[in-house]
Design a protein around this motif. Sequence first.
Motif, PDB file in Angstrom:
ATOM      1  N   ALA A   1     -70.330  19.189 -10.925  1.00 26.33           N
ATOM      2  CA  ALA A   1     -69.131  19.166 -10.080  1.00 26.33           C
ATOM      3  C   ALA A   1     -68.327  20.457 -10.163  1.00 26.33           C
ATOM      4  O   ALA A   1     -67.812  20.936  -9.154  1.00 26.33           O
ATOM      5  N   TYR A   2     -68.210  21.003 -11.371  1.00 20.40           N
ATOM      6  CA  TYR A   2     -67.287  22.121 -11.574  1.00 20.40           C
ATOM      7  C   TYR A   2     -67.960  23.430 -11.970  1.00 20.40           C
ATOM      8  O   TYR A   2     -67.298  24.450 -12.080  1.00 20.40           O
ATOM      9  N   GLY A   3     -69.237  23.411 -12.224  1.00 18.80           N
ATOM     10  CA  GLY A   3     -69.922  24.643 -12.613  1.00 18.80           C
ATOM     11  C   GLY A   3     -70.119  24.719 -14.115  1.00 18.80           C
ATOM     12  O   GLY A   3     -69.755  23.813 -14.861  1.00 18.80           O
ATOM     13  N   GLY A   4     -70.699  25.805 -14.565  1.00 21.18           N
ATOM     14  CA  GLY A   4     -71.164  25.904 -15.931  1.00 21.18           C
ATOM     15  C   GLY A   4     -70.314  26.688 -16.897  1.00 21.18           C
ATOM     16  O   GLY A   4     -70.858  27.263 -17.832  1.00 21.18           O
ATOM     17  N   GLU A   5     -69.012  26.760 -16.704  1.00 18.84           N
ATOM     18  CA  GLU A   5     -68.147  27.469 -17.647  1.00 18.84           C
ATOM     19  C   GLU A   5     -68.084  26.676 -18.955  1.00 18.84           C
ATOM     20  O   GLU A   5     -67.449  25.623 -19.018  1.00 18.84           O
ATOM     21  N   PRO A   6     -68.743  27.153 -20.025  1.00 16.99           N
ATOM     22  CA  PRO A   6     -68.829  26.366 -21.270  1.00 16.99           C
ATOM     23  C   PRO A   6     -67.475  25.994 -21.877  1.00 16.99           C
ATOM     24  O   PRO A   6     -67.314  24.889 -22.372  1.00 16.99           O
ATOM     25  N   ARG A   7     -66.523  26.899 -21.817  1.00 16.65           N
ATOM     26  CA  ARG A   7     -65.215  26.596 -22.417  1.00 16.65           C
ATOM     27  C   ARG A   7     -64.479  25.502 -21.664  1.00 16.65           C
ATOM     28  O   ARG A   7     -63.662  24.795 -22.232  1.00 16.65           O
ATOM     29  N   ALA A   8     -64.753  25.387 -20.383  1.00 16.97           N
ATOM     30  CA  ALA A   8     -64.038  24.411 -19.561  1.00 16.97           C
ATOM     31  C   ALA A   8     -64.720  23.045 -19.550  1.00 16.97           C
ATOM     32  O   ALA A   8     -64.123  22.076 -19.087  1.00 16.97           O
ATOM     33  N   LEU A   9     -65.941  22.940 -20.049  1.00 13.98           N
ATOM     34  CA  LEU A   9     -66.675  21.679 -19.972  1.00 13.98           C
ATOM     35  C   LEU A   9     -65.915  20.500 -20.584  1.00 13.98           C
ATOM     36  O   LEU A   9     -65.824  19.450 -19.949  1.00 13.98           O
TER      37      LEU A   9
END
Length: 74
Positions: A19-27
């Motif tokens: 849904a939101y993409g692969g930004e690891p810090r934001a997961l």
Amino acid sequence: MNTITTIMGDTWDTIALRAYGGEPRALPRHTQLLMEARENIRLLDYQVFPTGIVVAVPDVDDYETADSLPEWRK
């Protein structure tokens, strides 16, 4: 608000990634947003989703950037 339809084996994390993409810090934050959405409360019993469950995907503002994160989260 958008929606995503699950595929067999989806978890809250994999739905958040799609849904939101692969930004690891934001997961973790994205996963939390999905789980806290009022429309998704009935889905909280799922740890692993079957195919065909519609999950609400709340809109996300630019709420977190690396500069706005607390030091321990960088």
